[in-house]
Design an enzyme around this catalytic site. Structure first.
Site, short mmCIF file in Angstrom:
data_model
loop_
_atom_site.label_atom_id
_atom_site.label_comp_id
_atom_site.label_asym_id
_atom_site.label_seq_id
_atom_site.Cartn_x
_atom_site.Cartn_y
_atom_site.Cartn_z
CG HIS A 1 -1.76 1.18 1.44
ND1 HIS A 1 -2.50 1.74 0.42
CD2 HIS A 1 -2.01 1.95 2.53
CE1 HIS A 1 -3.16 2.80 0.89
NE2 HIS A 1 -2.87 2.94 2.17
CG ASP B 1 -6.22 0.82 -0.57
OD1 ASP B 1 -6.67 -0.25 -1.03
OD2 ASP B 1 -5.86 0.94 0.62
CB SER C 1 -37.84 -10.98 -6.96
OG SER C 1 -37.86 -9.83 -6.12
P1 NAD Z 1 -1.45 -6.68 9.97
O1 NAD Z 1 -1.91 -5.68 10.94
O2 NAD Z 1 -2.34 -7.82 9.63
O3 NAD Z 1 -0.08 -7.36 10.40
C1 NAD Z 1 1.02 -6.72 10.84
C2 NAD Z 1 2.08 -7.67 11.34
O4 NAD Z 1 3.26 -6.88 11.49
C3 NAD Z 1 1.80 -8.25 12.72
O5 NAD Z 1 1.20 -9.50 12.65
C4 NAD Z 1 3.19 -8.35 13.29
O6 NAD Z 1 3.81 -9.53 12.79
C5 NAD Z 1 3.95 -7.21 12.67
N1 NAD Z 1 4.04 -5.98 13.49
C6 NAD Z 1 3.03 -5.33 14.12
N2 NAD Z 1 3.50 -4.21 14.72
C7 NAD Z 1 4.81 -4.15 14.44
C8 NAD Z 1 5.83 -3.22 14.76
N3 NAD Z 1 5.59 -2.13 15.51
N4 NAD Z 1 7.08 -3.48 14.29
C9 NAD Z 1 7.34 -4.58 13.55
N5 NAD Z 1 6.40 -5.49 13.22
C10 NAD Z 1 5.16 -5.27 13.65
O7 NAD Z 1 -1.03 -5.86 8.64
P2 NAD Z 1 -1.66 -6.02 7.18
O8 NAD Z 1 -3.12 -5.69 7.25
O9 NAD Z 1 -1.20 -7.28 6.58
O10 NAD Z 1 -0.95 -4.78 6.45
C11 NAD Z 1 0.36 -4.87 5.94
C12 NAD Z 1 0.45 -3.98 4.72
O11 NAD Z 1 -0.39 -4.52 3.70
C13 NAD Z 1 -0.03 -2.56 4.95
O12 NAD Z 1 0.76 -1.70 4.17
C14 NAD Z 1 -1.44 -2.58 4.41
O13 NAD Z 1 -1.92 -1.32 4.01
C15 NAD Z 1 -1.27 -3.51 3.24
N6 NAD Z 1 -2.50 -4.16 2.76
C16 NAD Z 1 -3.31 -4.80 3.63
C17 NAD Z 1 -4.44 -5.45 3.16
C18 NAD Z 1 -5.33 -6.23 4.10
O14 NAD Z 1 -6.31 -6.76 3.63
N7 NAD Z 1 -5.07 -6.35 5.38
C19 NAD Z 1 -4.76 -5.40 1.79
C20 NAD Z 1 -3.87 -4.77 0.90
C21 NAD Z 1 -2.75 -4.14 1.41
#
Ligand code: NAD
Ligand code: MG
Length: 329
Positions: free
Chosen positions: A106, A189, A250
């Site tokens: 993102h 987004d 419907s």
């Molecule tokens: P998430 O919140 O699901 O996961 C984050 C993970 O990062 C945690 O499980 C942990 O392992 C780690 N973490 C958390 N805090 C931390 C810190 N302070 N320092 C280091 N590691 C840490 O995140 P996500 O939703 O997978 O988002 C990740 C990226 O993907 C973001 O840029 C988001 O915008 C993008 N994105 C997410 C989605 C979605 O559906 N969730 C979709 C498209 C893009």
């Protein structure tokens, strides 16, 4: 519109090279596991004591600190929450290999200037248009989630080939990878999740529920009508657009759609959507969200708690417990 598919992928771009996935949440878990199953050399980077460590190890990944994982990697994917990425980047910056690719899912931190990557790095984005869980499930089923690719910096001349090899490794090229920019991905987004997908859809559901309950109808009936049945409609739209929905509902429902839909979501609602978009485009939303984070997220926590305290959640929790199959994944 430029769309890339399997034929555009140069698999050698990442073959045998170390890929660091920092963060093992929704996207991190899916990307790391898909890339590994596609034969790539993946290392997961997590903070000491991270709650995600056990999951990553159970899934068969090598887990290191973010610094160790990022060191000597050809590509580093920053997949921690957007609000943490600037701090994580600061920590690993000095350890990144010359000419490594920094990958985002993102564009927020690059587009709004929260991260200014080192001058020798390629800066790319592969953004799956779906949650991580789906990215993993579709991959395992031999399918893929459509994705966006954007290149902010191409210092090595290999930014696009590395990004596309990554997209291929997570299954994205099976569905197609559309070229965009960090600006377009970030703004669309944010708009989508605010006006339509998360903000818009939930307000529509909750206000519809309130309208029925306040008119004296049973909350259980209102719940089925306004929340439970939304999935049916969304699935039809997802599979076949307005046309498929027209075919399956419907004539009475379709006539009501034509007559009443535009009364509820009218031109004044569209004008407010434009206001939401303006706040995103001029940086107002980003500034306020960053400030909210710096303040410890008081308003975020308050509003999240209010959402979960709404009567629709009490009714919904009770009714969903009758349908244990809903949560079998
Ligand atoms: P998430 O919140 O699901 O996961 C984050 C993970 O990062 C945690 O499980 C942990 O392992 C780690 N973490 C958390 N805090 C931390 C810190 N302070 N320092 C280091 N590691 C840490 O995140 P996500 O939703 O997978 O988002 C990740 C990226 O993907 C973001 O840029 C988001 O915008 C993008 N994105 C997410 C989605 C979605 O559906 N969730 C979709 C498209 C893009
Ligand atoms: Mg809401």
């Amino acid at each position: 519109m430029k769309m890339y598919g399997k034929a555009d992928v140069d698999t050698a771009a990442l073959e045998g090279k170390k890929i660091a996935i920092i963060g093992y949440g929704s996207q991190g878990r899916a990307h790391a596991s898909n890339l590994k199953d596609s034969g790539h050399n993946v290392v997961v980077g997590l903070r000491e004591g991270s709650g995600s460590q056990a999951a990553a190890e159970n899934d068969g990944h090598t887990v290191q600190t973010p610094v160790d994982a990022a060191s000597d990697a050809a590509l580093v994917a920053l997949l921690t929450p957007d609000t943490t990425q600037a701090a994580v980047y600061k920590e690993i910056e000095g350890h990144l290999a010359e000419g490594a690719a920094l990958l985002f899912a993102h564009g927020f931190n690059i587009h709004f200037g929260q991260i200014e990557p080192r001058a020798d790095l390629d800066v790319v984005m592969i953004a799956p248009k779906g949650p991580g869980d789906l990215v993993r499930r579709q991959y395992l089923a031999g399918q893929g989630v459509p994705s966006l690719v954007a290149i902010a910096e191409d210092k090595t001349g290999t930014a696009l080939s590395r990004a596309l090899a990554y997209a291929d490794g997570i299954g994205g090229t099976r569905a197609g990878v559309i070229e965009t920019t960090f600006k377009e991905e970030t703004e669309t987004d944010l708009f989508g999740e605010q006006a339509v997908l998360c903000g818009g859809a939930t307000e529509l559901v909750v206000k519809g529920f309130e309208t029925l309950v306040e008119a004296g109808y049973q909350p259980e009936v209102a719940y089925y009508e306004c929340m439970h049945e939304l999935k049916l409609i969304v699935d039809l739209l997802h599979e076949g657009g307005l046309k498929k929905m027209h075919e399956f509902i419907s004539d009475t429902a379709l006539w009501g759609d034509h007559i009443s839909g535009p009364r509820v979501v009218d031109d004044s609602a569209k004008a407010r959507m434009k206001d939401v978009l303006t706040d995103i485009q001029d940086g107002t939303f980003a500034r306020e969200w960053i400030a909210e984070n710096e303040a410890g997220m008081p308003e975020f926590k308050k509003r999240s708690a209010e959402d979960l305290a709404h009567p629709i959640e009490e009714v919904g929790t009770r009714l969903r417990s009758q349908m244990p199959w809903l949560n079998q994944d």
